[in-house]
Design a protein around this motif. Structure first.
Motif, PDB file in Angstrom:
ATOM      1  N   ALA A 121     -35.235  28.532 -21.637  1.00  0.00           N
ATOM      2  CA  ALA A 121     -35.254  27.294 -20.849  1.00  0.00           C
ATOM      3  C   ALA A 121     -35.184  27.593 -19.357  1.00  0.00           C
ATOM      4  CB  ALA A 121     -34.097  26.394 -21.262  1.00  0.00           C
ATOM      5  N   GLU A 122     -35.981  26.856 -18.571  1.00  0.00           N
ATOM      6  CA  GLU A 122     -36.053  27.091 -17.129  1.00  0.00           C
ATOM      7  C   GLU A 122     -35.250  26.076 -16.329  1.00  0.00           C
ATOM      8  OE1 GLU A 122     -40.241  27.215 -16.262  1.00  0.00           O
ATOM      9  OE2 GLU A 122     -40.419  29.255 -17.051  1.00  0.00           O
ATOM     10  N   THR A 123     -34.750  25.053 -16.994  1.00  0.00           N
ATOM     11  CA  THR A 123     -33.954  24.040 -16.309  1.00  0.00           C
ATOM     12  C   THR A 123     -32.545  24.047 -16.877  1.00  0.00           C
ATOM     13  OG1 THR A 123     -35.905  22.667 -15.917  1.00  0.00           O
ATOM     14  CG2 THR A 123     -33.766  21.577 -15.756  1.00  0.00           C
ATOM     15  N   VAL A 124     -31.560  24.194 -15.997  1.00  0.00           N
ATOM     16  CA  VAL A 124     -30.165  24.223 -16.411  1.00  0.00           C
ATOM     17  C   VAL A 124     -29.459  22.989 -15.867  1.00  0.00           C
ATOM     18  CG1 VAL A 124     -27.966  25.460 -16.248  1.00  0.00           C
ATOM     19  CG2 VAL A 124     -30.099  26.749 -16.488  1.00  0.00           C
ATOM     20  N   LEU A 125     -28.789  22.276 -16.759  1.00  0.00           N
ATOM     21  CA  LEU A 125     -27.976  21.128 -16.372  1.00  0.00           C
ATOM     22  C   LEU A 125     -26.524  21.566 -16.509  1.00  0.00           C
ATOM     23  CD1 LEU A 125     -29.886  18.279 -18.249  1.00  0.00           C
ATOM     24  CD2 LEU A 125     -30.329  19.230 -15.993  1.00  0.00           C
ATOM     25  N   LEU A 126     -25.824  21.628 -15.403  1.00  0.00           N
ATOM     26  CA  LEU A 126     -24.460  22.132 -15.364  1.00  0.00           C
ATOM     27  C   LEU A 126     -23.507  20.970 -15.107  1.00  0.00           C
ATOM     28  CD1 LEU A 126     -22.646  24.686 -15.273  1.00  0.00           C
ATOM     29  CD2 LEU A 126     -23.160  24.827 -12.834  1.00  0.00           C
ATOM     30  N   PHE A 127     -22.530  20.830 -15.972  1.00  0.00           N
ATOM     31  CA  PHE A 127     -21.612  19.697 -15.870  1.00  0.00           C
ATOM     32  C   PHE A 127     -20.256  20.104 -16.418  1.00  0.00           C
ATOM     33  CE2 PHE A 127     -23.714  19.709 -19.906  1.00  0.00           C
ATOM     34  CZ  PHE A 127     -22.689  19.474 -20.813  1.00  0.00           C
ATOM     35  N   THR A 128     -19.273  19.221 -16.259  1.00  0.00           N
ATOM     36  CA  THR A 128     -17.985  19.439 -16.892  1.00  0.00           C
ATOM     37  C   THR A 128     -17.676  18.235 -17.765  1.00  0.00           C
ATOM     38  OG1 THR A 128     -16.837  18.463 -15.020  1.00  0.00           O
ATOM     39  CG2 THR A 128     -17.010  20.856 -15.041  1.00  0.00           C
ATOM     40  N   SER A 129     -17.206  18.507 -18.955  1.00  0.00           N
ATOM     41  CA  SER A 129     -16.779  17.452 -19.867  1.00  0.00           C
ATOM     42  C   SER A 129     -15.659  18.017 -20.732  1.00  0.00           C
ATOM     43  CB  SER A 129     -17.947  16.992 -20.746  1.00  0.00           C
ATOM     44  OG  SER A 129     -17.484  16.052 -21.694  1.00  0.00           O
ATOM     45  N   GLU A 130     -14.473  17.480 -20.539  1.00  0.00           N
ATOM     46  CA  GLU A 130     -13.324  17.962 -21.295  1.00  0.00           C
ATOM     47  C   GLU A 130     -13.362  17.473 -22.743  1.00  0.00           C
ATOM     48  OE1 GLU A 130     -11.105  19.995 -19.956  1.00  0.00           O
ATOM     49  OE2 GLU A 130     -11.830  19.843 -17.902  1.00  0.00           O
ATOM     50  N   ALA A 131     -14.076  16.382 -22.980  1.00  0.00           N
ATOM     51  CA  ALA A 131     -14.051  15.706 -24.281  1.00  0.00           C
ATOM     52  C   ALA A 131     -14.457  16.614 -25.440  1.00  0.00           C
ATOM     53  CB  ALA A 131     -14.944  14.468 -24.239  1.00  0.00           C
ATOM     54  N   SER A 132     -15.579  17.312 -25.295  1.00  0.00           N
ATOM     55  CA  SER A 132     -16.002  18.226 -26.352  1.00  0.00           C
ATOM     56  C   SER A 132     -16.904  19.296 -25.761  1.00  0.00           C
ATOM     57  CB  SER A 132     -16.726  17.480 -27.469  1.00  0.00           C
ATOM     58  OG  SER A 132     -17.970  17.006 -27.005  1.00  0.00           O
ATOM     59  N   GLU A 133     -16.992  20.408 -26.464  1.00  0.00           N
ATOM     60  CA  GLU A 133     -17.761  21.552 -25.971  1.00  0.00           C
ATOM     61  C   GLU A 133     -19.221  21.181 -25.710  1.00  0.00           C
ATOM     62  OE1 GLU A 133     -19.576  25.696 -27.635  1.00  0.00           O
ATOM     63  OE2 GLU A 133     -17.831  24.904 -28.672  1.00  0.00           O
ATOM     64  N   LEU A 134     -19.829  20.485 -26.653  1.00  0.00           N
ATOM     65  CA  LEU A 134     -21.217  20.070 -26.507  1.00  0.00           C
ATOM     66  C   LEU A 134     -21.244  18.565 -26.237  1.00  0.00           C
ATOM     67  CD1 LEU A 134     -22.713  22.149 -29.436  1.00  0.00           C
ATOM     68  CD2 LEU A 134     -22.515  22.788 -27.030  1.00  0.00           C
ATOM     69  N   LEU A 135     -22.083  18.185 -25.320  1.00  0.00           N
ATOM     70  CA  LEU A 135     -22.148  16.792 -24.898  1.00  0.00           C
ATOM     71  C   LEU A 135     -22.563  15.895 -26.059  1.00  0.00           C
ATOM     72  CD1 LEU A 135     -21.509  15.674 -22.167  1.00  0.00           C
ATOM     73  CD2 LEU A 135     -23.933  15.673 -21.624  1.00  0.00           C
ATOM     74  N   LYS A 136     -21.855  14.777 -26.209  1.00  0.00           N
ATOM     75  CA  LYS A 136     -22.131  13.859 -27.322  1.00  0.00           C
ATOM     76  C   LYS A 136     -22.226  12.432 -26.809  1.00  0.00           C
ATOM     77  CE  LYS A 136     -19.745  16.336 -31.049  1.00  0.00           C
ATOM     78  NZ  LYS A 136     -19.127  17.521 -30.527  1.00  0.00           N
ATOM     79  N   GLY A 137     -22.675  11.568 -27.693  1.00  0.00           N
ATOM     80  CA  GLY A 137     -22.614  10.133 -27.443  1.00  0.00           C
ATOM     81  C   GLY A 137     -23.385   9.673 -26.233  1.00  0.00           C
ATOM     82  N   GLU A 138     -22.799   8.716 -25.523  1.00  0.00           N
ATOM     83  CA  GLU A 138     -23.489   8.042 -24.427  1.00  0.00           C
ATOM     84  C   GLU A 138     -23.809   8.994 -23.268  1.00  0.00           C
ATOM     85  OE1 GLU A 138     -25.619   5.157 -22.656  1.00  0.00           O
ATOM     86  OE2 GLU A 138     -24.942   5.279 -24.730  1.00  0.00           O
ATOM     87  N   GLU A 139     -22.904   9.898 -22.951  1.00  0.00           N
ATOM     88  CA  GLU A 139     -23.189  10.850 -21.862  1.00  0.00           C
ATOM     89  C   GLU A 139     -24.410  11.692 -22.204  1.00  0.00           C
ATOM     90  OE1 GLU A 139     -19.716  13.189 -20.920  1.00  0.00           O
ATOM     91  OE2 GLU A 139     -19.006  11.663 -19.514  1.00  0.00           O
ATOM     92  N   ARG A 140     -24.483  12.140 -23.444  1.00  0.00           N
ATOM     93  CA  ARG A 140     -25.645  12.929 -23.866  1.00  0.00           C
ATOM     94  C   ARG A 140     -26.924  12.092 -23.798  1.00  0.00           C
ATOM     95  NH1 ARG A 140     -26.478  17.532 -26.644  1.00  0.00           N
ATOM     96  NH2 ARG A 140     -28.504  17.703 -27.620  1.00  0.00           N
TER      97      ARG A 140
END
Length: 130
Positions: free
Chosen positions: A13-32
């Protein structure tokens, strides 16, 4: 890299989306869902993108990202230091050593603010030519 904690996506992958989310390791739900809407609006496919959760992936830096992925675009959501001498201004696209970088609000704040979403979108349109 799929074995690395907090990282989801393909090594190519050539595009990296860097964020912080304490809720879970992998982004889930509405944020995802919201993040993938941004990806789709930029005319990218989900498999073209790596999601890096800096709350779980440790010691994430620009140098490490460049070693790990053929990164051409880096979008940083929130305040995090990715390089000692790099201070990114919000909603302003940079091109540094062939990597386009853009910083926005943390995901939780971004998705509640139409003004921030619009400012991010204006820069994303320049970066991805959409």
């Amino acid at each position: 890299n799929s074995k690395t904690v907090g990282i989801e996506g393909k090594d190519a992958a050539e595009t990296v989306l860097l964020f912080t989310s304490e809720a879970s390791e992998l982004l889930k739900g509405e944020e995802r869902n919201q993040l993938l809407k941004i990806v789709n609006a930029c005319k990218l496919k989900e498999e073209d993108v790596v999601l890096v959760n800096a709350s779980f992936a440790k010691n994430v830096s620009l140098a490490w990202l460049r070693k790990s992925f053929p990164v051409k675009t880096l979008i940083v959501f929130g305040e995090m230091e990715i390089s000692k001498n790099l201070k990114l201004r919000k909603h302003y696209a940079y091109n540094i050593d062939g990597v386009q970088m853009l910083k926005s609000e943390p995901l939780t704040k971004l998705f509640k603010s139409d003004a921030d979403k619009k400012a991010l979108w204006m820069e994303l349109k320049k970066v991805f030519g959409v």
